[in-house]
Design a protein around this motif. Structure first.
Motif, mmCIF file in Angstrom:
data_model
loop_
_atom_site.group_PDB
_atom_site.id
_atom_site.type_symbol
_atom_site.label_atom_id
_atom_site.label_comp_id
_atom_site.label_asym_id
_atom_site.label_seq_id
_atom_site.Cartn_x
_atom_site.Cartn_y
_atom_site.Cartn_z
ATOM 1 N N VAL B 304 0.829 -1.650 -0.025
ATOM 2 C CA VAL B 304 0.281 0.303 -0.383
ATOM 3 C C VAL B 304 0.706 0.965 -0.063
ATOM 4 O O VAL B 304 0.549 2.372 -0.887
ATOM 5 N N GLU B 305 1.650 1.032 1.007
ATOM 6 C CA GLU B 305 3.189 1.840 1.120
ATOM 7 C C GLU B 305 3.459 3.026 -0.251
ATOM 8 O O GLU B 305 3.542 3.293 -0.729
ATOM 9 N N GLN B 306 3.566 1.713 -1.284
ATOM 10 C CA GLN B 306 4.173 1.711 -2.549
ATOM 11 C C GLN B 306 3.475 2.111 -3.698
ATOM 12 O O GLN B 306 3.792 2.707 -4.485
ATOM 13 N N ALA B 307 2.403 1.837 -2.955
ATOM 14 C CA ALA B 307 0.931 2.757 -4.159
ATOM 15 C C ALA B 307 1.598 3.831 -4.472
ATOM 16 O O ALA B 307 1.243 4.524 -5.339
ATOM 17 N N VAL B 308 1.130 4.142 -3.624
ATOM 18 C CA VAL B 308 1.239 5.867 -3.071
ATOM 19 C C VAL B 308 2.523 6.961 -3.490
ATOM 20 O O VAL B 308 2.635 7.198 -4.287
ATOM 21 N N VAL B 309 3.815 5.532 -3.275
ATOM 22 C CA VAL B 309 4.945 6.422 -3.686
ATOM 23 C C VAL B 309 4.707 5.988 -5.775
ATOM 24 O O VAL B 309 5.101 7.561 -5.919
ATOM 25 N N ASP B 310 4.363 5.099 -5.232
ATOM 26 C CA ASP B 310 4.404 5.407 -6.934
ATOM 27 C C ASP B 310 3.309 6.209 -7.799
ATOM 28 O O ASP B 310 3.212 6.717 -8.810
ATOM 29 N N ALA B 311 2.259 6.582 -7.204
ATOM 30 C CA ALA B 311 1.034 7.570 -7.745
ATOM 31 C C ALA B 311 2.069 9.169 -7.959
ATOM 32 O O ALA B 311 2.435 9.227 -8.245
ATOM 33 N N CYS B 312 3.226 9.407 -6.657
ATOM 34 C CA CYS B 312 4.317 10.377 -6.246
ATOM 35 C C CYS B 312 5.024 10.491 -8.092
ATOM 36 O O CYS B 312 5.317 10.965 -8.411
ATOM 37 N N ALA B 313 5.389 8.987 -7.995
ATOM 38 C CA ALA B 313 6.577 8.854 -9.478
ATOM 39 C C ALA B 313 5.935 9.508 -10.576
ATOM 40 O O ALA B 313 6.681 10.190 -11.623
ATOM 41 N N ARG B 314 4.583 9.276 -10.517
ATOM 42 C CA ARG B 314 3.922 9.223 -11.902
ATOM 43 C C ARG B 314 3.217 11.171 -12.182
ATOM 44 O O ARG B 314 3.341 11.089 -13.454
ATOM 45 N N MET B 315 3.507 11.688 -10.947
ATOM 46 C CA MET B 315 2.822 13.325 -10.908
ATOM 47 C C MET B 315 3.393 13.931 -12.107
ATOM 48 O O MET B 315 3.392 14.861 -12.245
ATOM 49 N N PRO B 316 5.159 14.048 -12.049
ATOM 50 C CA PRO B 316 5.559 15.195 -12.604
ATOM 51 C C PRO B 316 5.465 15.391 -14.398
ATOM 52 O O PRO B 316 5.499 15.932 -14.687
ATOM 53 N N SER B 317 4.877 13.588 -14.620
ATOM 54 C CA SER B 317 4.951 13.306 -15.502
ATOM 55 C C SER B 317 3.231 13.536 -16.329
ATOM 56 O O SER B 317 2.859 13.496 -17.462
ATOM 57 N N VAL B 318 2.315 13.841 -15.580
ATOM 58 C CA VAL B 318 0.905 14.578 -15.703
ATOM 59 C C VAL B 318 0.692 15.744 -15.247
ATOM 60 O O VAL B 318 0.896 16.085 -14.674
ATOM 61 N N PRO B 319 0.561 16.855 -16.803
ATOM 62 C CA PRO B 319 0.328 17.982 -16.230
ATOM 63 C C PRO B 319 -0.869 18.711 -15.061
ATOM 64 O O PRO B 319 -1.895 18.382 -15.336
#
Lengths: 101, 334
Positions: B304-319
């Motif tokens: 679950v913690e990894q899923a939240v970190v993964d969402a952070c990793a996707r953020m910079p590429s999404v305007p």
């Protein structure tokens, strides 16, 4: 009632009309006679109308919109609402995240 | 009886004496006419964290607020709760009182959501309470809602923890934080017309009062204030976006908020332009706290913690989806 395994108190939950006892200690689950069958029946009702796996397939029901940075299996509803972390497996950190700052 | 605080009875540490004093405060408020020796009820600590120590005695709860709490701001926040008893749990005492160097407030006990049964979360009640809170005019002099400040503090904790030990998961979290607008990082004032906000909504912030079956109320006014109301919707939004709660729970929450006339999102259509920034910020905050905890405990992130970190990793590429222009108020000239 007490858990037959670790003797911690068990709590009763009602899920779609099925009574489930879960141990507050070891998280074990106790099912009365016929409850497993009732759960299996509900499970098959759930999985039947689910759309096929390809995420690009058109949805029978519009899923709520979600941001593109979200989890692919999360907000997009591509798997009929299954696959989120709160579903059948309650992680420790999942519960903690929902109840703390 | 002596206060049963559940702590080591031998050590008279400052923490223990605070717990004992809090228990005495709660007991005195619970049975004002009974001498301490005649009371047979136990006192139980409900929370003992850096930012709050909370003790329950019978129907009364005493809370010692964080040591760095601004007294005037807390007094404003408690007074606001007293004025909104249909939305916020009303305090027993009108003003905070000092005790052992901390400010203490007294509250009636309310029954919380069962942490072992998040499925029973009262999504509709939570959304309706928030909508009513957001529609309440901001009381004069109330300070800013502290949500962004708490997100910034979570990032500060992560940076401190990283000084000792690097962690691969910290990089996407810090990078996502850097893409947030200044207001969401508490580096600039919040935009838009301010609404009365809770500032720290999660499932631990709802209780039924009178216990056990009274109406749901919001508790914990420490972060209450004027600000961007989308912040209060953003934690459920982030949980939904990260796959922590299923779509139907998010839909119920959002629909109830709209039904109650909440101003944080447009009445229909896509709510995400209004929610995106705050939902990102709360996802980053959650990830920062998760990585900090994993670092401190020297353990890997769980799924679950990894899923939240993964969402952070996707953020910079999404305007980022910008906030919508302010909705015109019917009956007023533009």
């Amino acid at each position: 009632m007490q858990c037959p395994k670790c003797h911690a108190p068990m709590h009763t939950y009602n899920r779609n009309g099925v009574q489930i006892e879960q141990c507050s200690g070891c998280r074990g689950i106790f099912l009365d006679y016929g409850e497993l069958e009732a759960l299996t029946r509900l499970e098959s009702q759930w999985s039947q109308p689910a759309p096929p796996p390809p995420p690009a397939a058109p949805q029978a029901y519009p899923a709520p919109s979600a941001p593109a940075w979200g989890a692919p299996h999360g907000g997009h509803g591509g798997h009929g609402g299954h696959g989120h972390y709160g579903g059948h497996h309650r992680h420790k950190s999942f519960g903690h995240m929902l109840f703390s700052s | 009886m002596t206060a049963d605080t559940g702590t080591d009875a031998g050590a008279d540490t400052p923490a223990r004496s605070l717990l004992a004093a809090l228990a005495a405060e709660a007991r005195a408020a619970a049975h004002p006419r009974t001498p301490a020796t005649a009371c047979a009820c136990a006192s139980s600590p409900l929370a003992d964290r850096e930012d709050a120590t909370v003790v329950r005695h019978a129907g009364t709860v005493a809370k010692a607020h964080a040591a760095d709490t601004d007294p005037a701001a807390l007094a404003h926040r408690v007074a606001t709760a007293a004025r909104l008893p249909g939305v916020l749990l009303p305090p027993l005492a009108p003003a905070p009182a000092p005790l052992h160097g901390r400010l203490v407030t007294l509250w009636p006990y309310g029954r919380p959501v069962d942490p072992d049964d998040p499925d029973a979360a009262p999504w509709e009640a939570a959304a309706t309470l928030l909508a009513r809170l957001h529609r309440t005019p901001v009381p004069a002099g109330l300070p800013a809602m502290r949500g962004p400040a708490k997100a910034a503090r979570a990032l500060g904790r992560l940076r401190s923890a990283l000084r000792g030990t690097p962690h691969a998961a910290a990089r996407p979290v810090l990078a996502a934080w850097g893409t947030l607008p200044a207001w969401a990082r508490a580096a600039a004032p919040m935009p838009g017309p301010p609404a009365l906000c809770h500032g720290d909504l999660h499932l631990g912030q709802l209780v039924r009062h009178p216990a056990p079956d009274g109406p749901w109320k919001l508790i914990d006014v420490d972060d209450l204030g004027a600000g961007v109301p989308a912040w209060d919707l953003a934690r459920p939004a982030a949980w939904y976006a990260c796959g922590l709660i299923p779509p139907d729970e998010w839909t119920r929450f959002l629909a109830a908020y709209r039904q109650a006339g909440g101003p944080a999102v447009p009445a229909d259509g896509d709510p995400w332009p209004a929610l995106d920034t705050a939902a990102r910020a709360l996802t980053v905050q959650t990830a920062a706290l998760a990585v900090t905890k994993a670092l401190t405990a020297n353990r890997p992130l769980d799924e679950v913690e990894q899923a939240v970190v993964d969402a952070c990793a996707r953020m910079p590429s999404v305007p980022p989806q910008g906030p919508r222009p302010p909705r015109p108020v019917p009956g007023l000239p533009d």
